[in-house]
Scaffold this active site. Sequence first.
Site, short mmCIF file in Angstrom:
data_model
loop_
_atom_site.label_atom_id
_atom_site.label_comp_id
_atom_site.label_asym_id
_atom_site.label_seq_id
_atom_site.Cartn_x
_atom_site.Cartn_y
_atom_site.Cartn_z
N HIS A 77 -4.58 -5.43 -7.71
CA HIS A 77 -4.73 -3.99 -7.41
C HIS A 77 -3.42 -3.22 -7.60
O HIS A 77 -3.46 -1.99 -7.71
CB HIS A 77 -5.36 -3.77 -6.01
CG HIS A 77 -4.42 -3.86 -4.85
ND1 HIS A 77 -4.38 -4.94 -4.00
CD2 HIS A 77 -3.52 -2.98 -4.38
CE1 HIS A 77 -3.47 -4.71 -3.07
NE2 HIS A 77 -2.95 -3.52 -3.27
N ASP A 124 -7.84 -10.96 -6.15
CA ASP A 124 -6.79 -9.93 -6.24
C ASP A 124 -5.45 -10.58 -6.58
O ASP A 124 -4.58 -10.75 -5.72
CB ASP A 124 -6.73 -9.18 -4.90
CG ASP A 124 -5.85 -7.94 -4.96
OD1 ASP A 124 -5.47 -7.54 -6.08
OD2 ASP A 124 -5.55 -7.39 -3.88
N GLN A 218 0.65 -1.23 3.99
CA GLN A 218 0.73 -0.65 2.64
C GLN A 218 2.15 -0.76 2.11
O GLN A 218 3.11 -0.46 2.82
CB GLN A 218 0.31 0.82 2.65
CG GLN A 218 -1.19 1.04 2.56
CD GLN A 218 -1.88 0.91 3.89
OE1 GLN A 218 -1.24 0.90 4.92
NE2 GLN A 218 -3.19 0.82 3.88
N GLY A 219 2.26 -1.18 0.86
CA GLY A 219 3.58 -1.35 0.24
C GLY A 219 4.05 -2.80 0.28
O GLY A 219 4.94 -3.19 -0.46
N ASP A 220 3.44 -3.59 1.19
CA ASP A 220 3.70 -5.04 1.21
C ASP A 220 2.77 -5.76 0.23
O ASP A 220 3.01 -6.92 -0.14
CB ASP A 220 3.49 -5.63 2.61
CG ASP A 220 4.51 -5.11 3.61
OD1 ASP A 220 5.70 -5.01 3.25
OD2 ASP A 220 4.11 -4.82 4.75
N SER A 221 1.70 -5.10 -0.15
CA SER A 221 0.72 -5.62 -1.10
C SER A 221 1.38 -6.30 -2.29
O SER A 221 2.39 -5.79 -2.80
CB SER A 221 -0.11 -4.47 -1.67
OG SER A 221 -1.22 -4.24 -0.90
#
Length: 268
Positions: A77, A124, A218-221
């Site tokens: 993603h 993912d 969010q942002g650690d993804s």
Amino acid sequence: MQKPRFAIVLLLLAGIHLILESSFVKAAAPRKPDSRIVNGREAAEGEFPYQLSLRRQTVHICGASILASNWAITAAHCIDGHERQPREFTLRQGSIMRSTGGSVQPVKAIHKHPAYDRADMNFDVALLKTADRALSSPLGKVAPIRLPAVGEAILDSVPAVVSGWGHMSTSNPVLSPVLKSTTVLTVNQEKCHNDLRHHGGVTEAMFCAAARNTDACQGDSGGPISAQGTLIGIVSWGVGCADPYYPGVYTRLAHPTIRRWIRLLTKL
Ligand code: 4AZ
């Protein structure tokens, strides 16, 4: 449906961040272990030698991990829709600072898992190819992390370490300037499927991990979650962050469809 929102939020974040990166960093509260990311702790230089910051047009969008001196792994993603434009992406290695230090390496090719499904976030995972020996450093702050064996099981309630520059909480959506990590416990698969039943549950290509008041966000993804020196997963999705009712969800790298695909492309 919550899941696709994360990808959209991430893209919006990248846009806003491009404009506001410097002011966000300046606006961050003074260092307090309890007010940054979703708790956890700041990394020491060299503590996560496999950690990368994946940048699109120079802005941090996701984490990634080093598998070899010419291969990194992230979440599908993070690159979805841009897999034909590898030149938009770079990787910062060898620095605990999100926006300075270490070195920045261009991505030469992007391989999104062929079974990735943006509707439910299944599979993912994506591989990023760099120039030979790009992901290495004589300073010893850069090193690959080993992958699990095909089908290697993840036991329940095992501690695992997740790291990244992501948001400090759902209510404080600010990226951390310094790499952070936290320890979470793996969650029984059936329990997680049940906990997330109103959000589509989890597939066999996912696993969950959680701990009180701490989480990836969010942002650690795209970044790493490891146990005993093995990269067991990739930060994938969640419902909020550190919500006591919703464990964080990770891509399961030992899943045979994923692990064999990695081997096919990288020989690893
Ligand atoms: C994200 O969208 C994200 N609480 C990553 C992890 C979690 C939630 C969202 C886990 O990047």
